[in-house]
Design a protein around this motif. Structure first.
Motif, PDB file in Angstrom:
ATOM      1  N   ILE A 296       1.013  -1.216  -0.040  1.00 16.29           N
ATOM      2  CA  ILE A 296       0.166   0.089   0.045  1.00 16.29           C
ATOM      3  C   ILE A 296       0.952   1.304   0.024  1.00 16.29           C
ATOM      4  O   ILE A 296       0.764   2.252  -0.784  1.00 16.29           O
ATOM      5  N   PHE A 297       2.029   1.262   0.965  1.00 16.35           N
ATOM      6  CA  PHE A 297       2.581   2.531   1.290  1.00 16.35           C
ATOM      7  C   PHE A 297       4.041   2.756   0.160  1.00 16.35           C
ATOM      8  O   PHE A 297       4.538   3.528  -0.040  1.00 16.35           O
ATOM      9  N   TYR A 298       4.335   1.255  -0.275  1.00 16.01           N
ATOM     10  CA  TYR A 298       5.459   1.352  -1.168  1.00 16.01           C
ATOM     11  C   TYR A 298       5.165   0.397  -2.215  1.00 16.01           C
ATOM     12  O   TYR A 298       5.773  -0.737  -2.625  1.00 16.01           O
ATOM     13  N   PRO A 299       4.312   0.901  -3.383  1.00 13.49           N
ATOM     14  CA  PRO A 299       3.884   0.004  -4.443  1.00 13.49           C
ATOM     15  C   PRO A 299       5.114  -0.485  -5.348  1.00 13.49           C
ATOM     16  O   PRO A 299       5.047  -1.589  -5.948  1.00 13.49           O
ATOM     17  N   ARG A 300       6.255   0.387  -5.270  1.00 13.15           N
ATOM     18  CA  ARG A 300       7.497  -0.057  -5.876  1.00 13.15           C
ATOM     19  C   ARG A 300       8.500  -0.919  -5.314  1.00 13.15           C
ATOM     20  O   ARG A 300       9.433  -1.097  -5.571  1.00 13.15           O
ATOM     21  N   GLY A 301       8.036  -1.213  -4.255  1.00 10.68           N
ATOM     22  CA  GLY A 301       8.946  -2.168  -3.211  1.00 10.68           C
ATOM     23  C   GLY A 301       9.645  -1.492  -2.726  1.00 10.68           C
ATOM     24  O   GLY A 301      10.154  -0.225  -2.681  1.00 10.68           O
ATOM     25  N   ILE A 302      10.789  -1.976  -1.721  1.00  7.12           N
ATOM     26  CA  ILE A 302      11.956  -1.432  -0.835  1.00  7.12           C
ATOM     27  C   ILE A 302      12.811  -0.945  -1.881  1.00  7.12           C
ATOM     28  O   ILE A 302      13.158   0.127  -1.527  1.00  7.12           O
ATOM     29  N   ALA A 303      13.228  -1.466  -3.012  1.00  4.66           N
ATOM     30  CA  ALA A 303      14.419  -1.115  -3.712  1.00  4.66           C
ATOM     31  C   ALA A 303      13.788   0.276  -4.485  1.00  4.66           C
ATOM     32  O   ALA A 303      14.527   1.260  -4.661  1.00  4.66           O
ATOM     33  N   GLY A 304      12.631   0.207  -5.003  1.00  7.02           N
ATOM     34  CA  GLY A 304      12.163   1.314  -5.594  1.00  7.02           C
ATOM     35  C   GLY A 304      11.712   2.749  -4.803  1.00  7.02           C
ATOM     36  O   GLY A 304      12.144   3.587  -5.009  1.00  7.02           O
ATOM     37  N   ALA A 305      11.340   2.140  -3.443  1.00  4.59           N
ATOM     38  CA  ALA A 305      11.238   3.418  -2.585  1.00  4.59           C
ATOM     39  C   ALA A 305      12.431   3.960  -2.169  1.00  4.59           C
ATOM     40  O   ALA A 305      12.734   5.189  -2.170  1.00  4.59           O
ATOM     41  N   LEU A 306      13.758   2.938  -2.227  1.00  2.00           N
ATOM     42  CA  LEU A 306      14.928   3.518  -1.870  1.00  2.00           C
ATOM     43  C   LEU A 306      15.306   4.305  -2.953  1.00  2.00           C
ATOM     44  O   LEU A 306      16.208   5.560  -2.695  1.00  2.00           O
ATOM     45  N   HIS A 307      15.218   4.010  -4.137  1.00  2.00           N
ATOM     46  CA  HIS A 307      15.786   4.680  -5.414  1.00  2.00           C
ATOM     47  C   HIS A 307      14.965   6.033  -5.349  1.00  2.00           C
ATOM     48  O   HIS A 307      15.658   7.170  -5.778  1.00  2.00           O
ATOM     49  N   ASP A 308      13.782   6.144  -5.116  1.00  2.00           N
ATOM     50  CA  ASP A 308      12.904   7.395  -5.156  1.00  2.00           C
ATOM     51  C   ASP A 308      13.421   8.225  -4.146  1.00  2.00           C
ATOM     52  O   ASP A 308      13.696   9.651  -4.371  1.00  2.00           O
TER      53      ASP A 308
END
Length: 345
Positions: A296-308
């Motif tokens: 819900i909070f990180y639809p792009r997953g952990i790696a995507g959230a870290l990249h953003d």
């Protein structure tokens, strides 16, 4: 330049940590679990190429994983072929079947494609489960040999198999990186963003999608062949739908459409699941809500959230002027003001 250097240092550090890990711990169970995680990572990379970069969610990945595993098992146990020849043929057979399935499946789109591939995966499971004469049915297939020696290098013990599978994982990551940053990879991303727009700029979408589908099945077959020679026993359960959702969970947690996602998601889910083993069946009551909140909070997953997060941080640094720039600007304004006062006076 600094960010690129930081990424290279991180990559080298992770590879070094994976290489040194067996010498840090003497726990063979943890070595076994980590080796299995490497195999699942390879399969997830195949799923990520199709779902994350092309936008087509295949739910037949476990079926192709099983085809690769059973192809190796049958070619070595029943046909008596050399291990490495059977290994290559297992990947080729999986890719060939993937090509035939893709010709039909890719004529559908979105949820129709997912439903069609789900049906294909279940058919593969039924064939393995019911064809006793070939696959052994529910009894399974036993006696699969370990990887054959290459010159003086033997792969008969868990440590050597760990490094062999780690080698194939690193090779998979390298090949995946090259694919994503090639013209074919850009075509996959264009199809994911807008298939109609990709057609208007001259991309042969059917060929590109079929290539992505075949590559996806190839990596599934590769992972299945490694699994067969590592576990050395196969049952029809490896083709069941629960395996597909496990792979999809690894991908969603790590980050769909990211290069690091399959590694991050698989490692985290596998290690957390192992740490919650003492809760037995109740561990899903904890893991399920955590997974839901993450999606819900990180639809792009952990790696995507870290990249953003890193991208935002870098943009803020560019937008925020340094102290020297501020001092220079203030001095310039003060000088202009002084000159103006002198002229007015």
């Amino acid at each position: 330049m600094t960010s690129l250097l930081g990424k290279r240092i991180t990559i080298v550090g992770l590879i070094a940590a994976a290489c040194v890990f067996p010498f840090i711990t003497s726990n063979l169970y943890m070595l076994h679990i980590l080796t299995l995680a490497f195999i699942w990572m390879i399969a997830v990379y195949g799923l990520n190429l199709l779902a994350g970069y092309t936008g087509y969610l295949s739910l037949a990945q476990a079926g192709f994983f099983a085809i690769g595993a059973y192809s190796l098992g049958l070619l070595t146990v029943k046909a008596g072929l050399n291990y490495w020849l059977a290994f290559v043929l297992a990947c080729v057979i999986t890719s060939a079947i993937g090509f035939l399935v893709g010709l039909v499946a890719l004529r559908t789109k979105e949820h129709f494609f997912a439903i069609y591939t789900l049906c294909v995966g279940y058919i593969i499971y039924l064939v393995i489960d019911k064809w006793d004469g070939l696959t052994g049915g529910v009894r399974g297939l036993i006696g699969i040999p370990a990887p054959a020696s290459i010159g003086p290098i033997s792969f008969q013990n868990p440590l050597s198999q760990y490094y062999l599978i780690l080698f194939f994982l690193l090779l998979t990551i390298f090949v995946m990186y090259r694919i994503i940053h090639s013209l074919s990879g850009r075509a996959f991303i264009a199809i994911r963003n807008s298939e109609e727009l990709a057609q208007t700029i001259g991309i042969s979408t059917m060929k590109a999608k079929l290539l992505a589908f075949v590559l996806s099945t190839f990596f599934a077959g590769l992972a299945g062949a490694l699994y067969a020679s590592f576990i050395r026993f196969l049952g029809p359960d490896i083709a069941y739908i629960t395996i597909v959702f496990d792979l999809l969970t690894y991908l969603l947690v790590g980050g769909i459409g990211t290069l690091a996602g399959p590694i991050v998601g698989t490692f985290l889910v596998v290690t957390v699941s192992q740490s919650l083993q003492f809760l037995q069946d109740y561990r899903m009551l904890i893991f399920g809500p955590l997974l839901t909140l993450l999606i819900i909070f990180y639809p792009r997953g952990i790696a995507g959230a870290l990249h953003d997060w890193m991208t935002k941080l870098a943009s803020k640094k560019k937008q925020t002027p340094s102290r020297k720039q501020k001092k220079g600007k203030d001095a310039y304004v003060h000088e202009q003001t002084s000159e103006k006062k002198v002229k007015e006076g």
